[in-house]
Design a protein around this motif. Structure first.
Motif, PDB file in Angstrom:
ATOM      1  N   ASP A 236       0.832  -1.204   0.000  1.00 40.92           N
ATOM      2  CA  ASP A 236       0.000   0.000   0.000  1.00 40.92           C
ATOM      3  C   ASP A 236       0.868   1.256   0.000  1.00 40.92           C
ATOM      4  O   ASP A 236       2.102   1.191   0.003  1.00 40.92           O
ATOM      5  N   PHE A 273      -5.135  -3.906  -5.228  1.00 39.79           N
ATOM      6  CA  PHE A 273      -5.892  -2.722  -4.863  1.00 39.79           C
ATOM      7  C   PHE A 273      -6.509  -2.119  -6.118  1.00 39.79           C
ATOM      8  O   PHE A 273      -5.864  -2.035  -7.170  1.00 39.79           O
ATOM      9  N   GLY A 297      -3.530   1.628  -2.824  1.00 42.31           N
ATOM     10  CA  GLY A 297      -2.475   0.709  -3.186  1.00 42.31           C
ATOM     11  C   GLY A 297      -1.327   1.450  -3.827  1.00 42.31           C
ATOM     12  O   GLY A 297      -1.529   2.491  -4.469  1.00 42.31           O
TER      13      GLY A 297
END
Ligand code: MG
Length: 300
Positions: A236, A273, A297
């Motif tokens: 992330d 993501f 992300g």
């Protein structure tokens, strides 16, 4: 007075997942699923490898077959321009699509004159270089490819130079390199080794390699993932590493400390993501799941 319950559904992940989040089951019907990638229209593509299909899901249109036969696509990703990339077990190649997956062109098929094993997973770095892993799962598992002889002397992590098209082995000290991701500053390359899949004594860990341009330094163990295997991983915006496992999405801080888990009732193959919404999409055995997140992300 009724006491207010403040318990978070995923202890340890309070800063990363909103308190209202729940695991949502979106689609079923796969056999062993991998390689989710999000499109600009909100749809998700993912591979059902033994089914030789790429599936799609859209919040309004629902589930559909996107590509069949798919020559056993495995991992997918996208670059900054929105082009799609696929690892093809069947074609023993890395593929690129500039028309949202309607057509695919091979951009890597060989290394030093020998055919690749069966490219597994892929990222595109900020400099446009394509990094991919090449374990032999598509050769040694008849339901995940067309078989064939392994021609490479090992299972390597490769870098495809965006200007020359040259494929160079950059990591050669792993047994079954599989998932990969970059830190937000692009100075740490995370690669999983899943050799426990065919060896009870094998690896099930994430390694971290320092990266400077196209030069990879000596790796170190970042996290040992249990239960199961760290197949696909993502990072992330804060550098936390989100890993597949046999028991859910395991989340690790940049220092390798395990923060918590999002339990998933099926073994996870890979995750991604969304770049358009605050969701993490999870391909797990037969199904596609998602969970809301409060982080973005990393783009690669
Ligand atoms: Mg994989």
């Amino acid at each position: 007075m009724t006491p207010v319950t403040t318990e978070h559904p995923f202890p340890g992940l309070e800063a990363l997942i909103p308190a209202h989040a729940r695991l949502e089951h979106l689609a079923a019907g796969g056999t062993w699923t991998e390689g989710p990638v999000c499109q600009d229209d909100g749809s998700v593509l993912w591979s059902d490898i033994p089914g030789n299909r790429v599936l799609s899901w859209h919040p309004e249109r629902g589930q559909a077959v996107f590509l069949h036969p798919a020559h056993f696509h495995n991992g997918h990703t996208r670059d900054a321009s929105g082009a799609l990339y696929a690892c093809s077990h069947g074609e023993r190649a890395v593929l690129k699509s500039t028309d949202q997956g309607q057509s695919w062109q091979a951009i890597a098929t060989h290394h030093e004159g020998r055919r690749l094993n069966s490219p597994n997973d892929i990222i595109v770095a900020p400099d446009g270089a394509v990094w991919f892993t090449d374990p032999p799962y598509g050769l040694i598992q008849p339901h995940e490819g067309y078989g064939g002889e392994q021609e490479q002397p090992g299972c390597f992590m490769y870098r495809l130079d965006p200007s020359t098209g040259e494929v160079t082995a950059k990591i050669t000290d792993m047994i079954r390199p599989n998932g990969l991701a970059l830190s937000p500053d692009a100075r740490t390359l995370y690669v999983t080794d899943t050799s426990r899949s065919h060896d009870p004594e094998g690896h099930h860990h994430i390694r971290a390699y320092p990266l400077a341009g196209d030069t990879v330094g000596a790796g170190r163990s970042f996290a040992v993932v249990d239960p199961g295997l760290p197949d696909g991983i993502r990072v992330d915006e804060y550098g936390n590493v989100w890993s597949s496992s046999g028991g859910g999405v395991q989340v690790y801080a940049p220092d390798g400390r395990r923060l918590g888990v999002v339990p998933v009732p099926e073994v996870i193959g890979n995750l991604t993501f969304s770049h358009t919404e605050a969701y993490l999409y999870i391909a797990a055995t037969t199904s596609l799941y998602r969970v809301a997140v409060s982080v973005k992300g990393n783009a690669f």
